[in-house]
Design a protein around this motif. Structure first.
Motif, PDB file in Angstrom:
ATOM      1  N   GLN A 214      85.403 -44.646  80.210  1.00 42.00           N
ATOM      2  CA  GLN A 214      85.154 -44.546  81.648  1.00 42.00           C
ATOM      3  C   GLN A 214      83.675 -44.752  81.909  1.00 42.00           C
ATOM      4  OE1 GLN A 214      87.102 -40.712  82.739  1.00 42.00           O
ATOM      5  NE2 GLN A 214      88.333 -41.951  84.142  1.00 42.00           N
ATOM      6  N   ALA A 215      83.368 -45.584  82.879  1.00 42.96           N
ATOM      7  CA  ALA A 215      81.990 -45.809  83.301  1.00 42.96           C
ATOM      8  C   ALA A 215      81.861 -45.378  84.752  1.00 42.96           C
ATOM      9  CB  ALA A 215      81.620 -47.285  83.151  1.00 42.96           C
ATOM     10  N   THR A 216      80.690 -44.864  85.109  1.00 41.92           N
ATOM     11  CA  THR A 216      80.464 -44.376  86.468  1.00 41.92           C
ATOM     12  C   THR A 216      79.133 -44.892  86.997  1.00 41.92           C
ATOM     13  OG1 THR A 216      79.416 -42.344  85.657  1.00 41.92           O
ATOM     14  CG2 THR A 216      81.796 -42.262  86.065  1.00 41.92           C
ATOM     15  N   LEU A 217      78.998 -44.815  88.308  1.00 44.38           N
ATOM     16  CA  LEU A 217      77.743 -45.125  88.983  1.00 44.38           C
ATOM     17  C   LEU A 217      76.989 -43.829  89.276  1.00 44.38           C
ATOM     18  CD1 LEU A 217      79.267 -47.747  91.401  1.00 44.38           C
ATOM     19  CD2 LEU A 217      77.594 -48.264  89.615  1.00 44.38           C
ATOM     20  N   GLY A 218      75.697 -43.949  89.511  1.00 45.24           N
ATOM     21  CA  GLY A 218      74.894 -42.754  89.743  1.00 45.24           C
ATOM     22  C   GLY A 218      75.243 -42.021  91.018  1.00 45.24           C
ATOM     23  N   VAL A 249      73.190 -49.121 100.527  1.00 40.10           N
ATOM     24  CA  VAL A 249      73.022 -49.072  99.077  1.00 40.10           C
ATOM     25  C   VAL A 249      73.730 -50.256  98.425  1.00 40.10           C
ATOM     26  CG1 VAL A 249      72.868 -46.548  99.110  1.00 40.10           C
ATOM     27  CG2 VAL A 249      75.100 -47.638  98.846  1.00 40.10           C
ATOM     28  N   PRO A 250      73.375 -50.591  97.167  1.00 38.57           N
ATOM     29  CA  PRO A 250      74.082 -51.664  96.463  1.00 38.57           C
ATOM     30  C   PRO A 250      75.575 -51.380  96.356  1.00 38.57           C
ATOM     31  CG  PRO A 250      72.055 -51.111  95.319  1.00 38.57           C
ATOM     32  CD  PRO A 250      72.232 -50.070  96.388  1.00 38.57           C
ATOM     33  N   LEU A 251      76.370 -52.431  96.514  1.00 37.98           N
ATOM     34  CA  LEU A 251      77.825 -52.285  96.558  1.00 37.98           C
ATOM     35  C   LEU A 251      78.547 -53.140  95.524  1.00 37.98           C
ATOM     36  CD1 LEU A 251      78.311 -52.374 100.443  1.00 37.98           C
ATOM     37  CD2 LEU A 251      78.398 -50.362  98.969  1.00 37.98           C
ATOM     38  N   VAL A 252      77.802 -53.853  94.684  1.00 38.54           N
ATOM     39  CA  VAL A 252      78.408 -54.682  93.651  1.00 38.54           C
ATOM     40  C   VAL A 252      77.753 -54.338  92.321  1.00 38.54           C
ATOM     41  CG1 VAL A 252      78.875 -57.029  92.828  1.00 38.54           C
ATOM     42  CG2 VAL A 252      78.853 -56.545  95.286  1.00 38.54           C
ATOM     43  N   ALA A 253      78.560 -54.155  91.285  1.00 40.90           N
ATOM     44  CA  ALA A 253      78.047 -53.825  89.953  1.00 40.90           C
ATOM     45  C   ALA A 253      78.752 -54.658  88.907  1.00 40.90           C
ATOM     46  CB  ALA A 253      78.222 -52.337  89.664  1.00 40.90           C
ATOM     47  N   ILE A 254      78.155 -54.702  87.733  1.00 39.65           N
ATOM     48  CA  ILE A 254      78.678 -55.485  86.614  1.00 39.65           C
ATOM     49  C   ILE A 254      78.704 -54.588  85.382  1.00 39.65           C
ATOM     50  CG2 ILE A 254      76.398 -56.374  85.952  1.00 39.65           C
ATOM     51  CD1 ILE A 254      77.794 -59.119  85.529  1.00 39.65           C
ATOM     52  N   HIS A 255      79.699 -54.786  84.526  1.00 43.22           N
ATOM     53  CA  HIS A 255      79.839 -53.869  83.390  1.00 43.22           C
ATOM     54  C   HIS A 255      80.467 -54.565  82.193  1.00 43.22           C
ATOM     55  CE1 HIS A 255      81.757 -50.523  81.025  1.00 43.22           C
ATOM     56  NE2 HIS A 255      80.556 -50.032  81.208  1.00 43.22           N
ATOM     57  N   GLN A 256      80.029 -54.152  81.009  1.00 40.99           N
ATOM     58  CA  GLN A 256      80.682 -54.492  79.758  1.00 40.99           C
ATOM     59  C   GLN A 256      80.883 -53.204  78.981  1.00 40.99           C
ATOM     60  OE1 GLN A 256      78.164 -57.488  77.902  1.00 40.99           O
ATOM     61  NE2 GLN A 256      79.483 -59.110  78.695  1.00 40.99           N
ATOM     62  N   ARG A 257      81.976 -53.120  78.255  1.00 40.15           N
ATOM     63  CA  ARG A 257      82.286 -51.889  77.532  1.00 40.15           C
ATOM     64  C   ARG A 257      81.152 -51.508  76.580  1.00 40.15           C
ATOM     65  NH1 ARG A 257      88.029 -51.276  74.903  1.00 40.15           N
ATOM     66  NH2 ARG A 257      87.018 -49.280  74.449  1.00 40.15           N
ATOM     67  N   GLY A 258      80.883 -50.209  76.532  1.00 39.32           N
ATOM     68  CA  GLY A 258      79.829 -49.700  75.676  1.00 39.32           C
ATOM     69  C   GLY A 258      78.459 -49.689  76.301  1.00 39.32           C
ATOM     70  N   SER A 259      78.352 -50.166  77.539  1.00 37.49           N
ATOM     71  CA  SER A 259      77.063 -50.196  78.231  1.00 37.49           C
ATOM     72  C   SER A 259      77.180 -49.458  79.555  1.00 37.49           C
ATOM     73  CB  SER A 259      76.614 -51.640  78.465  1.00 37.49           C
ATOM     74  OG  SER A 259      77.530 -52.314  79.318  1.00 37.49           O
ATOM     75  N   MET A 261      76.871 -49.291  83.785  1.00 35.24           N
ATOM     76  CA  MET A 261      77.109 -50.195  84.913  1.00 35.24           C
ATOM     77  C   MET A 261      75.770 -50.609  85.498  1.00 35.24           C
ATOM     78  SD  MET A 261      80.455 -48.504  86.769  1.00 35.24           S
ATOM     79  CE  MET A 261      80.763 -49.978  87.740  1.00 35.24           C
ATOM     80  N   GLU A 262      75.631 -51.889  85.785  1.00 36.86           N
ATOM     81  CA  GLU A 262      74.389 -52.438  86.328  1.00 36.86           C
ATOM     82  C   GLU A 262      74.646 -52.973  87.735  1.00 36.86           C
ATOM     83  OE1 GLU A 262      71.161 -56.025  85.392  1.00 36.86           O
ATOM     84  OE2 GLU A 262      72.732 -55.508  83.934  1.00 36.86           O
ATOM     85  N   GLU A 263      73.896 -52.470  88.697  1.00 36.73           N
ATOM     86  CA  GLU A 263      74.084 -52.895  90.077  1.00 36.73           C
ATOM     87  C   GLU A 263      73.313 -54.175  90.364  1.00 36.73           C
ATOM     88  OE1 GLU A 263      75.185 -49.073  92.616  1.00 36.73           O
ATOM     89  OE2 GLU A 263      73.113 -48.997  91.918  1.00 36.73           O
ATOM     90  N   LEU A 264      73.890 -55.008  91.218  1.00 41.13           N
ATOM     91  CA  LEU A 264      73.265 -56.275  91.562  1.00 41.13           C
ATOM     92  C   LEU A 264      72.169 -56.075  92.587  1.00 41.13           C
ATOM     93  CD1 LEU A 264      76.252 -58.784  91.706  1.00 41.13           C
ATOM     94  CD2 LEU A 264      75.018 -57.881  89.742  1.00 41.13           C
ATOM     95  N   GLY A 265      71.283 -57.084  92.659  1.00 41.86           N
ATOM     96  CA  GLY A 265      70.097 -56.975  93.492  1.00 41.86           C
ATOM     97  C   GLY A 265      70.358 -57.126  94.979  1.00 41.86           C
ATOM     98  N   GLY A 266      69.364 -56.718  95.748  1.00 43.29           N
ATOM     99  CA  GLY A 266      69.423 -56.799  97.204  1.00 43.29           C
ATOM    100  C   GLY A 266      68.625 -55.679  97.835  1.00 43.29           C
ATOM    101  N   GLU A 267      67.957 -55.974  98.939  1.00 43.70           N
ATOM    102  CA  GLU A 267      67.199 -54.966  99.679  1.00 43.70           C
ATOM    103  C   GLU A 267      68.144 -54.192 100.603  1.00 43.70           C
ATOM    104  OE1 GLU A 267      64.048 -54.291  99.107  1.00 43.70           O
ATOM    105  OE2 GLU A 267      64.058 -55.877  97.570  1.00 43.70           O
TER     106      GLU A 267
END
Length: 362
Positions: A214-218, A249-259, A261-267
């Motif tokens: 399971q991966a989560t966002l902050g 706030v950022p609404l799109v993220a990218i993920h690979q197992r074992g890492s 979640m990384e949110e995509l850029g944008g002001e």
């Protein structure tokens, strides 16, 4: 022949199911018999208030088959092995409608039990043997993945659970594992009940239903809802923000197992354009595209740098799929946009009020 509007009470659902058994043609009488091209895209649409359908279209969004729905549809699963597809009712949904997209014929109407509902999405296994559907327990929103045996008339044979509340979309990876976007919200109908304690996650399950990761966002107010993958190991997630209305706030993220979640850029002012909600998401080898019907726009990011490249206005921006390396984006205002890898755009007007999501026929 013009079909009458369908009453969506449970009594009439049962009646409708009985009619289908006796004569499926009664439900598909308004399906087009045009054979001028092969269907490539499937999406829901709105005809009139309270009148919904699923459309099989050519790449330029010309309708080839139109099948009426008992109620508003949401996501579509397409079989990798047969000509079957499934339209899932919008949450809290009472039906999943299996149909033959080549012939324009309804195959089966699956009805949710009184204590359950569909969350609007599902997916076939890579070998086409199973249909997985996101479901919930009405009283608690306990998340369930229903497993249906395709060869046995779509009989439900198993349920996976134990990953959280309110699952929305489920996808299948190349290694046959399942990925579930868990919204974390307990709802009564569509009314949220636990925003202060909601626990969204991106949950990975084995084909047997074992929770693998399971991966989560902050920020726990980002309800993980819509998913896609790039054909390899990367999962994309689109969120609905359930926090303060003035926060963007950022609404799109990218993920690979074992890492992580990384949110995509944008002001913040750019994320404000999306109005706290991402509907559909897709990725090519080079870009990521996400739509927002609430914001009437779509954004495109560089897949490598995660940088936001552009935000484009599109009334009621709805579905997006990738086909032959191109994005195809739909709109509730009838527009369809094809975007190539160089981000050149070709526009069509379909005359169809596209609704929610699109799926591609591969």
């Amino acid at each position: 022949m013009r079909l009458m509007a369908i009453d969506i009470s449970r009594r009439n659902f049962t009646k409708l199911a009985g009619i289908m058994v006796m004569s499926p043609s009664l439900l598909t009488a308004c399906a087009s018999t045009t054979k001028m091209a092969q269907g490539t895209l499937i999406g829901g649409s709105v005809r009139n208030k309270g009148d919904y359908e699923v459309i099989v279209s050519a790449e330029n969004a010309t309708a080839m088959h139109r099948l009426p729905l008992p109620d508003r549809g949401h996501g579509i699963a397409v079989s990798p092995k047969t000509h079957h597809a499934v339209m899932f009712a919008r949450r809290p949904g009472s039906y999943a409608m299996v149909f033959d997209y080549r012939e324009g014929q309804v195959v089966k109407l699956i009805l949710a039990p009184n204590n359950r509902h569909f969350y609007g999405h599902g997916v076939y296994s890579n070998d086409g043997r199973w249909l997985y559907a996101t479901e919930g327990e009405r009283s608690s929103s306990r998340g369930i993945i229903g497993v249906y045996d395709v060869a046995n008339d779509y009989r439900k044979i198993e349920e996976f659970t134990g990953f959280g509340l309110g699952p929305h979309e489920v996808i299948v990876m190349a290694d046959d594992s399942l990925v579930v976007g868990v919204g974390g919200v307990h709802t009564n109908g569509r009314q949220p009940k636990n925003l202060a304690t909601m626990q969204p996650s991106l949950s990975y399950l084995s084909p047997q239903g074992e929770l693998l990761e399971q991966a989560t966002l902050g920020d726990h107010h980002k309800s993980i809802r819509h998913l896609a993958h790039d054909g390899d190991t990367t999962v994309l997630t689109g969120q609905q923000y359930r926090g303060e209305a003035e926060d963007y706030v950022p609404l799109v993220a990218i993920h690979q197992r074992g890492s992580v979640m990384e949110e995509l850029g944008g002001e913040p002012e750019q994320w404000a354009r999306f109005n706290h909600y991402i509907a559909s998401i897709a990725a090519t080898e080079t870009h990521i595209l996400a739509t927002s019907p609430r914001g009437s726009c779509y954004g495109i990011w560089d897949k490598v740098t995660r940088e936001l490249l552009e935000i484009n206005a599109l009334p009621d921006a709805s579905g997006v799929v990738v086909r032959n390396g191109d994005f195809h984006v739909s709109s509730g205002a009838g527009q369809v946009i094809k975007i190539n890898p160089q981000l050149d755009k070709q526009r069509f007007y379909s005359g169809i009020q596209w609704d929610n999501h699109w799926s591609a026929i591969t």
